[in-house]
Motif scaffolding. Structure first.
Motif, short mmCIF file in Angstrom:
data_model
loop_
_atom_site.label_atom_id
_atom_site.label_comp_id
_atom_site.label_asym_id
_atom_site.label_seq_id
_atom_site.Cartn_x
_atom_site.Cartn_y
_atom_site.Cartn_z
N GLY A 66 0.83 -1.20 0.00
CA GLY A 66 0.00 0.00 0.00
C GLY A 66 0.85 1.24 0.00
O GLY A 66 2.09 1.17 0.04
N ALA A 67 0.19 2.39 -0.02
CA ALA A 67 0.93 3.65 -0.08
C ALA A 67 1.82 3.86 1.13
O ALA A 67 2.84 4.56 1.04
N GLY A 68 1.47 3.27 2.25
CA GLY A 68 2.26 3.44 3.46
C GLY A 68 3.12 2.25 3.80
O GLY A 68 3.58 2.10 4.94
N ASP A 69 3.37 1.38 2.81
CA ASP A 69 4.21 0.21 3.05
C ASP A 69 4.87 -0.20 1.75
O ASP A 69 4.29 -0.91 0.93
N VAL A 70 6.11 0.30 1.53
CA VAL A 70 6.85 0.03 0.30
C VAL A 70 8.23 -0.49 0.69
O VAL A 70 8.88 0.05 1.61
N VAL A 71 8.69 -1.54 -0.02
CA VAL A 71 9.99 -2.15 0.30
C VAL A 71 10.84 -2.19 -0.96
O VAL A 71 10.39 -2.67 -2.01
N ALA A 72 12.08 -1.69 -0.87
CA ALA A 72 13.05 -1.75 -1.96
C ALA A 72 14.26 -2.54 -1.49
O ALA A 72 14.71 -2.39 -0.34
N VAL A 73 14.80 -3.40 -2.37
CA VAL A 73 15.94 -4.25 -2.01
C VAL A 73 17.03 -4.12 -3.06
O VAL A 73 16.79 -3.62 -4.18
N GLY A 74 18.24 -4.61 -2.71
CA GLY A 74 19.34 -4.50 -3.66
C GLY A 74 20.58 -5.25 -3.23
O GLY A 74 20.52 -6.25 -2.51
N TRP A 75 21.73 -4.72 -3.66
CA TRP A 75 23.00 -5.38 -3.43
C TRP A 75 23.34 -5.45 -1.94
O TRP A 75 22.92 -4.63 -1.13
N ASP A 76 24.20 -6.44 -1.63
CA ASP A 76 24.77 -6.58 -0.28
C ASP A 76 23.70 -6.54 0.82
O ASP A 76 23.92 -5.97 1.90
N GLY A 77 22.55 -7.10 0.53
CA GLY A 77 21.51 -7.19 1.55
C GLY A 77 20.78 -5.90 1.83
O GLY A 77 20.14 -5.77 2.88
N ALA A 78 20.84 -4.95 0.90
CA ALA A 78 20.17 -3.67 1.13
C ALA A 78 18.65 -3.85 1.16
O ALA A 78 18.07 -4.45 0.26
N ILE A 79 18.02 -3.34 2.24
CA ILE A 79 16.57 -3.35 2.37
C ILE A 79 16.15 -1.99 2.91
O ILE A 79 16.59 -1.57 3.99
N PHE A 80 15.29 -1.29 2.17
CA PHE A 80 14.76 0.01 2.61
C PHE A 80 13.23 -0.07 2.57
O PHE A 80 12.65 -0.54 1.60
N ARG A 81 12.63 0.43 3.66
CA ARG A 81 11.17 0.39 3.76
C ARG A 81 10.62 1.80 3.98
O ARG A 81 11.15 2.57 4.79
N TYR A 82 9.54 2.09 3.25
CA TYR A 82 8.86 3.38 3.38
C TYR A 82 7.56 3.17 4.15
O TYR A 82 6.75 2.30 3.80
N ASP A 83 7.34 3.97 5.21
CA ASP A 83 6.17 3.79 6.06
C ASP A 83 5.08 4.83 5.81
O ASP A 83 4.15 4.97 6.61
N GLY A 84 5.20 5.54 4.69
CA GLY A 84 4.25 6.60 4.40
C GLY A 84 4.77 7.97 4.74
O GLY A 84 4.20 8.98 4.31
N THR A 85 5.85 8.01 5.53
CA THR A 85 6.44 9.28 5.94
C THR A 85 7.91 9.37 5.54
O THR A 85 8.36 10.37 4.99
N ALA A 86 8.66 8.31 5.83
CA ALA A 86 10.10 8.34 5.58
C ALA A 86 10.60 6.95 5.24
O ALA A 86 9.96 5.94 5.55
N TRP A 87 11.79 6.91 4.58
CA TRP A 87 12.45 5.65 4.26
C TRP A 87 13.41 5.28 5.38
O TRP A 87 14.15 6.14 5.88
N GLY A 88 13.39 4.01 5.78
CA GLY A 88 14.31 3.53 6.80
C GLY A 88 14.98 2.25 6.34
O GLY A 88 14.44 1.49 5.54
N SER A 89 16.19 2.02 6.86
CA SER A 89 16.96 0.85 6.47
C SER A 89 16.64 -0.33 7.39
O SER A 89 16.50 -0.16 8.61
N GLU A 90 16.51 -1.51 6.81
CA GLU A 90 16.32 -2.74 7.58
C GLU A 90 17.38 -3.75 7.14
O GLU A 90 17.96 -3.63 6.06
N ARG A 91 17.59 -4.75 7.98
CA ARG A 91 18.67 -5.69 7.68
C ARG A 91 18.20 -7.11 7.89
O ARG A 91 17.47 -7.41 8.82
#
Length: 517
Positions: free
Chosen positions: A421-446
């Motif tokens: 949904g608009a308040g739950d977006v996940v982007a992934v990439g190299w070396d285990g990169a995981i970024f999640r958007y909560d509707g306000t800001a992007w944060g890094s997860e591991r």
């Protein structure tokens, strides 16, 4: 000659005291009973405290196990006569209550025959269910070999008439996502007259994947993407590791089969508005304009006419996604020269496709696209500038009017994006990169240090990613560490599910794994 009044009065009083009733009409002055009720109880384990006689619902007249009670002053007509307080092991023979028709000046008799059996044991089964997804159709309680009895998610089921000894009590019909906390079945040992409670406590969390089962794909090509409309209508695209050749597979709920096997092309992604309106994108290795879009109409795959482009500026499509058949986004990259490339953003409205912005050498290769609506679309990729080491991962966003960069991370190459949904977006990439958007800001997860190649999100509490050396990752919510599982030594490249409990992962060597509870 008539008796004197006082003689008649005294005689009547004496007879009444002795319980003798004259059979004359009411004009004589002597009361004639209207109803006579008799109880006769037989059997074993007789009712210990007798019964209560009820007349027209008015109870309170005590009766012994074997007794006769006379009831006077009833109005003529029908009256409901019954017995209350009968023990569970005793049964009144015949109707209870029953109708007695009272006629003035006469006595109506009704007899209650009560038969008591040996007192047997009783089991009380309770079900208590917690969790986000309780079993929708409840359960089934069985004791010994007897037929099952239905039980709701939170219920009490009383089973009487059980003999003494050991009895297995089982709860069946349990949904796959529900777990019983106690032993199932539970064995109870009963003695005559016992009443024993057998509890079943269940937790029913949202169904999710707990195991991955390998599937037969029928190919050795690397499967790079997967998408479907349901668990029995799934498409996957693959590409040869040695030649320019691609395939499209379809799963019908029973087996995978080939829909397309074509030389000279490379397919990178697949998506559809329905099972009969599906797009696959990539490039034609030997065409002057390599940008390739294939469309499936429910019967066959065919080429979609390409965009009017300069043959000196070859375009390579990497991903496709849409909100409907008339709102489709395609992303990729173009090569302006050996050193300069740029991002490609295309929109199709069901009749034609067009560029969403000019082809400019921004050095950004877009790898994936996803959105929650026509005015909330994300694309991810990696910008590599000549002369600079590494690259910069970028996430760009479309608001219905323009595309803008919303996140940049040096050294991060984004490969895939998804969301619930608009308040739950996940982007992934190299070396285990995981970024999640909560509707306000992007944060890094591991969750790993391995490369992640694909991500698919069902909900905030259910997101899956796949990657290097058979890696699968599962997130149960924002801010939690992603749980990793290694399924195989080959890379997994794409993931999609019809639900959080029905997920498909595809990868190198034709690998397909099916995730189920």
């Amino acid at each position: 000659m008539s008796q004197p009044f006082f003689v008649r009065f005294v005689l009547g009083s004496v007879l009444a005291a002795l319980g003798v009733v004259a059979c004359s009409d009411r004009d004589t002055g002597v009361e004639v009973p209207d109803l006579q009720v008799t109880t006769a109880t037989s059997g074993i384990d007789l009712d210990p405290d007798g019964y209560s006689l009820s007349i027209d619902g008015d109870s309170g007249r005590a009766m012994k196990l074997t007794d006769t009670v006379q009831v006077a002053d009833l109005t003529p007509g029908d009256h409901a006569v019954g017995l209350d307080g009968v023990s569970a092991n005793c049964a009144v023979q015949g109707a209870d209550p029953r109708t007695a028709h009272v006629v003035s000046g006469s006595t109506v008799e009704t007899d209650f025959q009560i038969v008591c059996q040996a007192v047997k044991a009783t089991v009380i089964v309770t079900t208590t269910t917690t969790g986000e997804a309780p079993d929708p159709d409840g359960y089934e309680v069985t004791i010994d070999e007897a037929p099952g009895r239905p039980a709701a998610a939170n219920d009490t089921v009383i089973i009487s008439g059980l003999t003494d000894g050991a009895h297995p009590v089982a709860l069946g019909g349990i949904a796959a996502n529900c777990r019983v906390q106690e032993d199932n079945p539970q064995t109870v040992t009963l003695a005559e007259g016992d009443t024993v409670t057998v509890p079943f406590t269940l937790d029913c969390p949202t169904p999710t994947v707990s195991r991955w089962t390998p599937m037969t794909s029928g190919t050795r090509q690397s499967l790079v993407d997967v998408w479907g409309t349901s668990g029995s209508d799934v498409f996957a695209v693959g590409q040869s590791d040695e030649t320019f050749e691609s395939i499209i597979l379809h799963y019908d709920g029973s087996a995978w089969s080939s829909q397309l096997d074509r030389n000279d092309i490379v397919l990178d992604a697949i998506w559809g508005a329905s099972g009969s309106d599906v797009y696959a994108v990539g490039f034609d290795a030997f065409a002057s304009n390599p940008a390739l879009v294939l469309h499936f109409d429910g019967h066959e795959w065919h080429d979609v006419p390409g965009l009017p482009t300069d043959p000196d500026t070859p375009i390579f499509f990497q991903s496709v996604w849409g909100t409907s058949a008339t709102d489709v986004f395609i992303v990729g990259a173009f090569n302006a020269s050996p050193e300069f490339n740029g991002s490609v953003l295309v929109h199709c409205d069901g009749s034609q496709c067009g560029f969403m912005r000019d082809l400019e050498p921004d050095f950004l290769s877009l790898m994936d696209v996803w959105g929650s609506s026509p005015t909330d679309v994300y694309a991810v990729g990696n910008a590599i500038v000549p002369g600079e080491e590494g690259g910069t991962g970028k996430i760009i966003h479309y608001d219905g009017q323009t595309w803008t960069t919303v996140l940049e991370r040096p050294g991060v190459g984004f490969t895939s994006i998804s969301g619930s949904g608009a308040g739950d977006v996940v982007a992934v990439g190299w070396d285990g990169a995981i970024f999640r958007y909560d509707g306000t800001a992007w944060g890094s997860e591991r969750g790993t240090t391995r490369f992640i190649y694909g991500v698919w999100s069902h909900s905030q509490a259910d997101a899956f990613a796949v990657g290097q050396s058979g890696l699968t990752l599962h997130s149960t919510g924002p801010g939690t560490r992603w749980k990793s599982t290694i399924l195989h030594s080959d890379n997994l490249l794409g993931v999609w599910g019809s639900s959080g409990a029905d997920v498909f992962a595809v990868g190198v060597g034709g690998k397909i794994f099916h995730g189920t509870p």
